[in-house]
Scaffold this active site. Structure first.
Site: not given
Length: 381
Positions: A45, A66, A146, A175, A208, A232, A237, A254, A257
């Protein structure tokens, strides 16, 4: 064939070496000059893939290992006839591990059990859906928001965002970033919604960074300091807002994951898509390549209550405080942007909860359903 691959992608040699020459480059250093000689581009990413990157290249396939794809200009790829693949769901389990580690920590600090809260999950896809299943198995009441799913499924299982925010005391954002249209998520939590959050709300964003108005959150925390925040992902960034960072309770770079398992799944998914694109048979499988966990088993006997046992097993596998401390240490040593990237580039080994077998002695048998709910493999002795 020349393959240009982010150097943080694990098992790249094992999966791709037979296809041609591999060039491994740090993701933020993949530029137009590097891409110019590549046939295949495989990124994460941190690498924006757009017309500027591809203008003078002969790239014919782009893969991102990703879940998210907002760093890839799909229209530019389509205009050039470039094949594309991502890795949906590859690190979803790791993100849920991160969320549970973080929520257990803040609940411990508050002196309450997680199941005394009502959790709102915004975005019920690969991550949000898994989080819902694990929380529900722990007896935690959840509300789900959602809109795309609600529109398609016509389900009573979903509520609108403002209804959710009024009814819960933990908000988890999962999201994707959608900048325009009916289901836009840019600044989904805007100044108005952030100001309206009830004092004491726990706010977590592991989706995000741009889905949350960081300036508005910073203002709320500076003026009132009455939210517990877990971030996170961040706007801008790696040069994140240092004032906001200092105000956040659990601040990480970040990495939600960033389990080895999730990264390896992403590599395999992109490998499979590339082989299909090239019309070649699959020759390698993650099940044959993944290393065994460094900690395969933990044994528990009588003496722990449920929440103590859960915290012990979670932290044995993954303790979010390590990543909080790492970002603080490296940002002070190198500056925020460099320190942020350093933490990601030098991320320590982390395995998912599912790689840990928890053996229960007879005196601890009642812990089995709880540990299974969180994601551990449970055996009885």
């Amino acid at each position: 064939m020349h393959l240009l691959i982010d150097h943080q992608i694990p098992l790249a040699d094992a999966f791709f070496a037979e296809l041609g020459h591999l060039e491994r480059v740090p993701g933020r250093e993949i530029d137009a000059s590097a891409a110019a000689k590549a046939d295949i581009l495989i990124v994460r990413s941190v690498t924006p893939v757009d017309e500027a990157l591809l203008a003078d290249s002969r790239v014919r396939f782009v893969g991102t290992c990703t879940i998210g794809t907002d760093h890839v200009d799909r229209r530019a790829l389509e205009a050039r006839g470039i094949g594309f693949a991502s890795a949906p769901g590859c690190n979803a389990e790791a993100v849920v591990d991160y969320v549970l580690s973080s929520l257990l920590l803040v609940c411990e600090r508050k002196g309450v059990a997680l199941d005394t809260h009502r959790v709102g999950i915004v975005g019920v896809g690969n991550v949000g859906g898994r989080l819902h299943r694990r929380l529900a198995a722990l007896g935690v009441e959840c509300l789900l928001c959602d809109p795309p799913r609600a529109k398609v499924e016509g389900s009573d299982a979903f509520v609108d965002l403002d209804t959710l925010l009024e009814a819960v005391d933990i908000v988890c954002l999962h999201t994707p970033l959608v900048r325009s249209g009916a289901h836009a998520t840019y600044h989904l939590l805007d100044a108005t919604r952030i100001a309206a959050l009830e004092p004491g709300t726990i706010l977590l964003n592991a989706g995000r960074g741009d889905c949350l108005d960081g300036e508005a959150l910073c203002e709320r925390l500076e003026q009132h300091g009455d939210l517990t925040t877990i971030l996170d992902v961040w706007e801008h960034e790696p040069a994140i807002d240092e004032t906001l960072w200092r105000l956040v309770d659990i601040a990480t770079p970040h990495i939600a994951g960033h389990s080895l398992d999730g990264k390896m799944r992403g590599t395999e998914q992109v490998y499979q898509a590339l082989m299909e694109y090239l019309g070649l048979p699959l020759r390698h499988y993650l099940a044959d390549l993944a290393p065994p966990p460094a900690l395969p088993r933990l044994t528990l006997d009588a003496g722990y209550d449920v929440w103590e046992a859960l915290r012990l097993c979670v932290r044995t596998c993954y303790d979010v405080r390590r990543d909080v401390d790492s970002l603080g240490r490296e940002s002070r040593r190198q500056g925020m942007a460099t320190g942020f990237d350093h933490c990601r580039a030098h991320y320590p080994l982390r395995r998912e909860f599912s790689t840990l077998e928890v053996e229960l002695k007879p005196g601890a048998a009642e812990l089995a359903p709880w540990l299974t709910a969180v994601g551990f493999r449970v055996t009885m002795s």
